[in-house]
Design a protein around this motif. Structure first.
Motif, PDB file in Angstrom:
ATOM      1  N   LYS A  50      47.595  44.250  38.151  1.00 38.17           N
ATOM      2  CA  LYS A  50      48.669  45.327  38.181  1.00 38.17           C
ATOM      3  C   LYS A  50      49.493  45.772  36.874  1.00 38.17           C
ATOM      4  N   GLU A  51      49.874  46.884  37.002  1.00 41.89           N
ATOM      5  CA  GLU A  51      50.619  47.373  35.712  1.00 41.89           C
ATOM      6  C   GLU A  51      51.962  46.660  35.509  1.00 41.89           C
ATOM      7  N   GLY A  52      52.462  46.743  34.164  1.00 46.56           N
ATOM      8  CA  GLY A  52      53.551  46.294  33.725  1.00 46.56           C
ATOM      9  C   GLY A  52      53.768  44.804  33.367  1.00 46.56           C
ATOM     10  N   LEU A  53      52.601  44.122  33.373  1.00 46.40           N
ATOM     11  CA  LEU A  53      52.827  42.735  33.124  1.00 46.40           C
ATOM     12  C   LEU A  53      53.256  42.490  31.655  1.00 46.40           C
ATOM     13  N   ARG A  54      54.326  41.451  31.246  1.00 47.35           N
ATOM     14  CA  ARG A  54      54.638  41.010  30.075  1.00 47.35           C
ATOM     15  C   ARG A  54      54.714  39.588  29.879  1.00 47.35           C
TER      16      ARG A  54
ATOM     17  N   PRO B  91      40.761  42.073  32.292  1.00 50.95           N
ATOM     18  CA  PRO B  91      40.902  40.971  32.954  1.00 50.95           C
ATOM     19  C   PRO B  91      41.728  40.861  34.144  1.00 50.95           C
ATOM     20  N   PRO B  92      41.597  40.243  35.152  1.00 54.96           N
ATOM     21  CA  PRO B  92      42.763  39.916  36.042  1.00 54.96           C
ATOM     22  C   PRO B  92      43.836  38.938  35.052  1.00 54.96           C
ATOM     23  N   ASP B  93      44.762  38.886  36.027  1.00 51.31           N
ATOM     24  CA  ASP B  93      46.068  38.129  35.231  1.00 51.31           C
ATOM     25  C   ASP B  93      45.821  36.616  35.594  1.00 51.31           C
ATOM     26  N   GLY B  94      45.935  35.634  34.656  1.00 55.39           N
ATOM     27  CA  GLY B  94      45.739  34.415  35.188  1.00 55.39           C
ATOM     28  C   GLY B  94      44.069  33.844  34.873  1.00 55.39           C
ATOM     29  N   GLU B  95      44.079  32.635  35.722  1.00 60.13           N
ATOM     30  CA  GLU B  95      42.551  32.133  35.636  1.00 60.13           C
ATOM     31  C   GLU B  95      41.596  32.684  36.746  1.00 60.13           C
ATOM     32  N   PHE B  96      40.309  33.054  35.970  1.00 59.48           N
ATOM     33  CA  PHE B  96      39.338  33.615  36.841  1.00 59.48           C
ATOM     34  C   PHE B  96      37.825  33.128  36.332  1.00 59.48           C
ATOM     35  N   GLU B  97      36.931  33.391  37.129  1.00 57.85           N
ATOM     36  CA  GLU B  97      35.582  33.199  36.600  1.00 57.85           C
ATOM     37  C   GLU B  97      34.786  34.426  36.166  1.00 57.85           C
TER      38      GLU B  97
ATOM     39  N   GLY C 227      50.469  44.277  29.421  1.00 52.79           N
ATOM     40  CA  GLY C 227      49.952  45.365  29.382  1.00 52.79           C
ATOM     41  C   GLY C 227      48.757  45.560  30.298  1.00 52.79           C
ATOM     42  N   MET C 228      47.927  46.579  29.875  1.00 52.55           N
ATOM     43  CA  MET C 228      46.407  46.708  30.443  1.00 52.55           C
ATOM     44  C   MET C 228      45.344  46.377  29.082  1.00 52.55           C
ATOM     45  N   PRO C 229      45.083  45.216  28.779  1.00 54.47           N
ATOM     46  CA  PRO C 229      44.175  44.929  27.599  1.00 54.47           C
ATOM     47  C   PRO C 229      42.649  45.172  28.008  1.00 54.47           C
TER      48      PRO C 229
ATOM     49  N   LEU D 224      35.470  37.192  20.389  1.00 55.99           N
ATOM     50  CA  LEU D 224      36.183  37.470  21.382  1.00 55.99           C
ATOM     51  C   LEU D 224      37.335  38.434  21.032  1.00 55.99           C
ATOM     52  N   LYS D 225      37.350  39.595  21.241  1.00 56.68           N
ATOM     53  CA  LYS D 225      38.281  40.639  20.766  1.00 56.68           C
ATOM     54  C   LYS D 225      39.086  41.103  21.891  1.00 56.68           C
ATOM     55  N   VAL D 226      40.454  41.097  21.655  1.00 57.90           N
ATOM     56  CA  VAL D 226      41.428  42.042  22.671  1.00 57.90           C
ATOM     57  C   VAL D 226      42.121  43.084  21.938  1.00 57.90           C
ATOM     58  N   TRP D 227      42.188  44.195  22.694  1.00 67.18           N
ATOM     59  CA  TRP D 227      42.653  45.557  22.237  1.00 67.18           C
ATOM     60  C   TRP D 227      43.629  45.870  23.325  1.00 67.18           C
ATOM     61  N   GLU D 228      44.783  46.112  22.898  1.00 66.27           N
ATOM     62  CA  GLU D 228      45.903  46.763  23.819  1.00 66.27           C
ATOM     63  C   GLU D 228      46.607  47.894  23.108  1.00 66.27           C
TER      64      GLU D 228
END
Length: 426
Positions: free
Chosen positions: A179-183, A260-266, A224-226, A399-403
């Motif tokens: 979902k959008e708007g995660l902070r 990615p989904p928010d939180g833990e996932f496989e 956000g939406m990384p 492991l790269k993260v872009w937002e």
């Protein structure tokens, strides 16, 4: 029909049979075909251990009946006839029948598919066989006559949903799993590479079977939406991904790219059978002294680097059921005889890399005047955990993260190797 009746290109009966020899579907077209003829196929072909060329031939003769069969996946298609039918024509018909079922069932053909599509397959048989005489089997023609859709297995349904989700992401940019708007005040990513190693070693020290099953589990606490990019080396086999992964990019560039989904996932699962580095090598020596004593010597050596420690190492060494007691001489850890498991249990809380430890045990047996069955010598088994180690050689290269807001991200990568069925024959 008169022209067809004059020839012998017909089937007396048609069966769908699973790998255990159970009949899933049957159609009998001739009165001279007894219902128990399929049992001969079960005993002579399905359950037979013969491996000579004659026993594996797709055309067999039992009594006055000819058996023509084809195996696809875990299902046999068997045609039985007592006429002088053209075997090649029958074999071609069976092959086209498999293709026809696949065309209705999204390319799948298995016991599960047959069981889930009984009604559909019986309808197809009514169209493609007229009193045992093969008719049209072209999928395009059949779909103009039978409109029913085939039942889809859960695995195929999940795969199609993942493909649809990836297609939606590529076309519209929509992400259904986030979902959008995660902070978050602190943006963090945790990646765990968890592997389970399975191994069977002979008493002479040669590896008979070995594989590694791995999982990449991620915890993402990101605003956000990384967009995350994960680089791995090319040691992967049999890979399956979470629906968030862009499969098109992975196939083209071998880059795991995803929102990615928010939180833990496989994130993904994989399996390796080549280039495996075994964390432990164990050798056991059993010496039987008459009917009252056995000497057991077990040597275990770690094959991972010195700076790494294995934890919770446990070895189970089977002993005869009539064991009374055991005495031990150890270089490390603790050992005891467990009468419930009929085994010597050797435990080591920590096991350093490139180190060898030895357990020597003298096992006393209960004396008996009766003849006892020979000891079957079940295999020695090990359980352990090795943090920060991989048996498959899979490495996380980046492991790269872009937002779009360019916030700072703390990234953590951990490894854990666990034992599965890790056994050594005695």
């Amino acid at each position: 029909m008169a022209a067809l009746a004059s020839c012998n290109e017909s089937l007396g009966a048609l069966y769908f049979i699973n790998g255990r020899g159970d009949v899933l579907i049957q159609r009998i077209y001739r009165d001279d075909i007894e219902r128990n003829l399929a049992s001969a196929f079960r005993s002579q072909v399905v359950n037979s251990r013969d491996t000579d060329a004659a026993s594996l031939a797709p055309v067999r003769q039992f009594g006055d009946a000819s058996y023509i069969y084809l195996r696809s996946s875990n299902v046999y298609l068997l045609a039985i006839t007592k006429r002088n039918s053209n075997a090649m024509m029958v074999m071609q018909f069976l092959s086209r029948l498999v293709d026809l079922v696949k065309s209705y069932c999204h390319g799948e053909f298995s016991e599960e598919v047959v069981k889930g599509n009984f009604v559909l397959i019986y309808e197809l048989l009514d169209e493609v066989l007229d009193h045992g005489y093969p008719q049209v089997t072209d999928p395009a023609v059949m779909k103009s006559l039978i409109f029913q859709k085939g039942w889809v297995t859960p695995a195929t349904k999940k795969k199609r949903e993942a493909e649809a989700a990836n297609a939606t992401l590529q076309v519209t940019g929509a992400v259904g799993w986030r979902k959008e708007g995660l902070r978050y005040k602190k943006n963090e990513v945790f990646l765990d590479v968890i592997e389970t190693v399975n191994m069977l070693m002979s008493a002479q020290g040669s590896v008979l079977r070995c594989d590694v099953q791995g999982r990449l589990v991620m915890k993402a606490f990101l605003s956000g939406m990384p967009d995350i990019k994960l680089g791995l080396n090319d040691k992967l086999e049999d890979v399956t991904f979470h629906p968030c992964v862009n499969l098109g990019r992975f196939n083209a560039e071998k880059v795991v790219s995803f929102v990615p989904p928010d939180g833990e996932f496989e994130l993904m699962k994989y399996r390796c059978t080549e280039g495996i580095t075994l964390p432990f090598k164990a050798v056991a020596l059993i010496q039987e002294h008459g009917r009252t004593r056995i000497d057991v010597t077990v040597k275990v050596k770690s094959a991972f680097p010195q700076k790494i420690f294995a934890t919770n190492v446990v070895l189970l060494v089977p002993v005869p059921d009539q064991t009374a007691r055991a005495s031990f001489n150890l270089t490390a850890g603790k050992a005891k005889y467990d009468p419930k498991r009929h085994a010597l249990v050797w435990k080591l809380k920590k096991f350093a890399g490139e180190v060898e430890h030895t357990m020597a045990a003298s096992v006393e047996l209960i004396a008996t005047t009766r003849d006892r069955k020979p000891w079957s010598r079940p295999p020695l088994s090990m359980s352990f955990q090795v943090p920060m180690h991989s048996a498959s050689g899979v490495r996380v290269q980046y492991l790269k993260v872009w937002e779009k807001s360019s916030y700072k991200v703390d990234k953590w990568v951990r490894k854990l190797l666990r034992s599965g069925d890790y056994q050594v024959r005695l």
